[in-house]
Every structure is written in C-alpha cells, then in structure tokens.
Design an enzyme around this catalytic site. Sequence first.
Site, PDB file in Angstrom:
ATOM      1  CB  ILE A  28      -8.013  14.304   3.293  1.00 23.04           C
ATOM      2  CG1 ILE A  28      -7.022  13.147   3.444  1.00 23.04           C
ATOM      3  CG2 ILE A  28      -8.107  15.095   4.591  1.00 23.04           C
ATOM      4  CD1 ILE A  28      -5.550  13.598   3.539  1.00 23.04           C
ATOM      5  CG  ASP A  54     -12.223  18.557  -6.559  1.00 20.95           C
ATOM      6  OD1 ASP A  54     -11.888  17.979  -5.493  1.00 20.95           O
ATOM      7  OD2 ASP A  54     -11.674  18.333  -7.662  1.00 20.95           O
ATOM      8  CB  SER A  98       2.781  16.909   3.804  1.00 26.79           C
ATOM      9  OG  SER A  98       3.398  15.623   3.788  1.00 26.79           O
ATOM     10  CE1 TYR A 154       2.847  17.065  -1.182  1.00 30.69           C
ATOM     11  CE2 TYR A 154       4.004  15.551   0.284  1.00 30.69           C
ATOM     12  CZ  TYR A 154       2.835  16.175  -0.118  1.00 30.69           C
ATOM     13  OH  TYR A 154       1.660  15.919   0.551  1.00 30.69           O
ATOM     14  CE  LYS A 184       1.285  19.504   0.756  1.00 37.48           C
ATOM     15  NZ  LYS A 184      -0.046  20.110   0.600  1.00 37.48           N
ATOM     16  CB  THR A 191      -6.359   9.657  -0.283  1.00 41.49           C
ATOM     17  OG1 THR A 191      -5.020   9.876  -0.746  1.00 41.49           O
ATOM     18  CG2 THR A 191      -6.505  10.206   1.119  1.00 41.49           C
TER      19      THR A 191
HETATM   20  N1  LIG Z   1      -2.983  11.235   1.221  1.00 38.93           N
HETATM   21  C1  LIG Z   1      -1.913  11.418   1.973  1.00 38.93           C
HETATM   22  O1  LIG Z   1      -1.287  10.465   2.460  1.00 38.93           O
HETATM   23  C2  LIG Z   1      -1.443  12.819   2.266  1.00 38.93           C
HETATM   24  C3  LIG Z   1      -0.367  12.978   3.163  1.00 38.93           C
HETATM   25  C4  LIG Z   1       0.073  14.258   3.452  1.00 38.93           C
HETATM   26  C5  LIG Z   1      -0.543  15.353   2.871  1.00 38.93           C
HETATM   27  N2  LIG Z   1      -1.571  15.166   1.997  1.00 38.93           N
HETATM   28  C6  LIG Z   1      -2.162  16.346   1.394  1.00 38.93           C
HETATM   29  O2  LIG Z   1      -3.575  16.281   1.450  1.00 38.93           O
HETATM   30  C7  LIG Z   1      -4.130  17.008   0.348  1.00 38.93           C
HETATM   31  C8  LIG Z   1      -5.099  16.158  -0.457  1.00 38.93           C
HETATM   32  O3  LIG Z   1      -4.597  14.921  -0.615  1.00 38.93           O
HETATM   33  P1  LIG Z   1      -5.555  13.702  -0.901  1.00 38.93           P
HETATM   34  O4  LIG Z   1      -4.722  12.505  -0.649  1.00 38.93           O
HETATM   35  O5  LIG Z   1      -6.860  13.866  -0.192  1.00 38.93           O
HETATM   36  O6  LIG Z   1      -5.726  13.862  -2.510  1.00 38.93           O
HETATM   37  P2  LIG Z   1      -6.867  13.369  -3.515  1.00 38.93           P
HETATM   38  O7  LIG Z   1      -6.207  13.209  -4.851  1.00 38.93           O
HETATM   39  O8  LIG Z   1      -7.612  12.224  -2.953  1.00 38.93           O
HETATM   40  O9  LIG Z   1      -7.811  14.638  -3.584  1.00 38.93           O
HETATM   41  C9  LIG Z   1      -7.359  15.826  -4.142  1.00 38.93           C
HETATM   42  C10 LIG Z   1      -8.551  16.570  -4.740  1.00 38.93           C
HETATM   43  O10 LIG Z   1      -8.067  17.824  -5.195  1.00 38.93           O
HETATM   44  C11 LIG Z   1      -8.624  18.086  -6.482  1.00 38.93           C
HETATM   45  N3  LIG Z   1      -7.716  18.966  -7.227  1.00 38.93           N
HETATM   46  C12 LIG Z   1      -6.516  18.651  -7.759  1.00 38.93           C
HETATM   47  N4  LIG Z   1      -5.993  19.730  -8.388  1.00 38.93           N
HETATM   48  C13 LIG Z   1      -6.885  20.746  -8.240  1.00 38.93           C
HETATM   49  C14 LIG Z   1      -6.916  22.097  -8.650  1.00 38.93           C
HETATM   50  N5  LIG Z   1      -5.922  22.625  -9.392  1.00 38.93           N
HETATM   51  N6  LIG Z   1      -7.968  22.867  -8.309  1.00 38.93           N
HETATM   52  C15 LIG Z   1      -8.998  22.349  -7.580  1.00 38.93           C
HETATM   53  N7  LIG Z   1      -9.043  21.058  -7.171  1.00 38.93           N
HETATM   54  C16 LIG Z   1      -7.982  20.259  -7.481  1.00 38.93           C
HETATM   55  C17 LIG Z   1      -8.764  16.718  -7.127  1.00 38.93           C
HETATM   56  O11 LIG Z   1      -9.751  16.744  -8.167  1.00 38.93           O
HETATM   57  C18 LIG Z   1      -9.168  15.856  -5.936  1.00 38.93           C
HETATM   58  O12 LIG Z   1     -10.565  15.788  -5.790  1.00 38.93           O
HETATM   59  C19 LIG Z   1      -2.949  17.497  -0.468  1.00 38.93           C
HETATM   60  O13 LIG Z   1      -2.628  18.815  -0.074  1.00 38.93           O
HETATM   61  C20 LIG Z   1      -1.843  16.545  -0.073  1.00 38.93           C
HETATM   62  O14 LIG Z   1      -0.558  17.076  -0.290  1.00 38.93           O
HETATM   63  C21 LIG Z   1      -2.043  13.929   1.688  1.00 38.93           C
END
Ligand SMILES: NC(=O)c1ccc[n+]([C@@H]2O[C@H](COP(=O)([O-])OP(=O)(O)OC[C@H]3O[C@@H](n4cnc5c(N)ncnc54)[C@H](O)[C@@H]3O)[C@@H](O)[C@H]2O)c1
Length: 283
Positions: free
Chosen positions: A18, A37, A145, A158, A162, A193
């Site tokens: 995202i 990142d 979330s 989680y 959140k 994702t």
């Molecule tokens: N994918 C879903 O369905 C979903 C649903 C609800 C909420 N979210 C939220 O969206 C956000 C991202 O989710 P996503 O699915 O895009 O994840 P993702 O794993 O695709 O991307 C996460 C990114 O964060 C980076 N990262 C991880 N730890 C880090 C740190 N300590 N410092 C800096 N960068 C760091 C990773 O390298 C990665 O590039 C999160 O907050 C997650 O809780 C996702």
Amino acid sequence: MNRMRDKTAVITGAGSGIGRAAAELMSAEGARVVVADHDARAAEETAAAITAAGGVAMAVTVDVMNEDSIADMIGATVREFGGPHVLCNHVGGTDPRADLDLLRMDMAEFDRAVGLNVRSTLLGCRHAIPHMIRAGGGSIVNTASVAALVGDVTQISYGAVKAAVVNLTKSIATQYGPDRIRCNAIAPGAVMTPALERNLPSSVVDSLRDGNALPYLGAPEDIAHAMVFLGSDESRYLTGQLLVVDGGMTMRSPIAAGRRAMLPPASDGPGHQLPDQGTLLVE
Ligand SMILES: NC(=O)c1ccc[n+]([C@@H]2O[C@H](COP(=O)([O-])OP(=O)(O)OC[C@H]3O[C@@H](n4cnc5c(N)ncnc54)[C@H](O)[C@@H]3O)[C@@H](O)[C@H]2O)c1
C-alpha cells in the site's frame, strides 16, 4: 494530476504494498515524495520507478522502531525537499504466528507491536509537526486497520495497537488543529499485499473475500486513493476521522447473508431484476 502539487509527502513503508502505491499516486498528483523504508533496496526501487515516470522522489532508509532514525528521515526531508506537508505513518502490523489469543500470545510480540504501530506513529508526528507548524499547516495520515473496530479470535495485539493509533489520531487532530494541521487515519480491510499473501493461508484469504459486501478484495491502489484524498487539500475540512476502506467488511450485520433467504425471489415482484430481465428499479 495536480491534487498534491507543491507538497512534500513522506511515506513510511513505501518500499512495498500500500505504501508504494501511495507514493506512486501522490507523485502522479504532483507531490515530491520521500520513500521511506527499512528495506533500502525496496525504497530505492520505488523511488526509481517514480523518477522514471517523471516524478520527484528520494529514497530514505528508516527504521521506525528507532527514534533517531525517524528524526534523520524528517531531517533529510526538510533539507532536500522542504516541508514535510504530508506525513503518512504507514508501517505497522504484527506477526500472526506470535500474536494469538490472550492466553497464548507472546508478550514480546505485543511490545514489538506497540513499537511498530503506535510508538512509530507518535514519533513520526512528534518530529514532523514542528516543521508543519512552521510551514503553516500539514496533513498526517496514519494507518490503522479494521482490526481496530472489531473483536477477533486471534491477533489480540494487532487490534489493540491499531485502536491506539485511532485515538492518537484524534488527540493529534485536537491538539494541532489550531495550527492548521489535520490528522486522519485510514482503516484498510483485506488488501492483497505481499504481507497478506505471506501471512495468510489461501482458505483465510477466501473467507476474507466472503466477508466483504463487495465480491472482491482490495488492491493497494484502493487504499492509496484514500490516502491521496486525505493528504490533499480536497479534505481540508476533515480531521480526526477514521476512513474505513474495507469493501463493506465491517459495516454490515453479521446475519445479513443469512437473511437473504427472507427475500422473495426476484421474479415475485418489483426490484432487483437485472436490466436484461426487464424492470430495473422499484417504483
Ligand atoms: N494489507 C492489508 O490487508 C492491511 C489491512 C489493514 C491494515 N494494513 C496496514 O497497512 C500497513 C502496511 O501494510 P502492507 O500490507 O502494505 O505491508 P507490506 O509488508 O506490503 O509493506 C510494509 C513495508 O514496511 C516496511 N517496514 C517494515 N518494518 C519497518 C520498519 N521497522 N521501519 C521501516 N519500514 C518498515 C517493509 O520493508 C515494507 O516495505 C500496515 O500498517 C498494516 O497494518 C494492511
């Protein structure tokens, strides 16, 4: 194309999923984008893709668990691009293998979740806000979330962290509204994702789709569009809010699907007939 012109946007977690989609969309809308990142290569790749598409982007390696690293990210932003005008505290999540139900959860994972989701968001705001005040305002978009809104059988940490992000969002909106700083959060539902694909078996992914009112799961762009809206001046009268983008997962009654059986068949009366069957709408 110009909804974010003249703005500098910092997005953590923009190397993937995202966050990457948000970085690309904000650039397409005219923003200078700081792609932050902890995966340096992923950040470089996102920034390179934006530059290749004609945008302006800078990759920054950050570990949001570390305050000095967050301070460096904001410092580099101010130095290279000015602002920041928009901050997306997007990194978050927990390890579903360790974040279980109350009696079997791992307390170390709970502490890590607080750091990754809540402390990181708080610190991002704390370091960016003084610059936003100096710039005359700004917009912060935190990532919560749907887990913040409902109880669940697992991932107890989680949901809790959140929910904390949602309240933090409201307090920041309250405290810095007079400085023209808006602070909102998004609550994504299930979005395909790398993290989701990595963490969930396909049977669970199927059940997530079945849980939506819409017959499909979200794509990263579906959330990124909402982030652009919240980051841009189009949402200038909107602050302290949680924007739920979940395909209708959390808004409907859990018994709605079963209650379909109470409806008469479409052929029995007006309404719900498809155009090729004749009538379109109820009078
Ligand atoms: N994918 C879903 O369905 C979903 C649903 C609800 C909420 N979210 C939220 O969206 C956000 C991202 O989710 P996503 O699915 O895009 O994840 P993702 O794993 O695709 O991307 C996460 C990114 O964060 C980076 N990262 C991880 N730890 C880090 C740190 N300590 N410092 C800096 N960068 C760091 C990773 O390298 C990665 O590039 C999160 O907050 C997650 O809780 C996702």
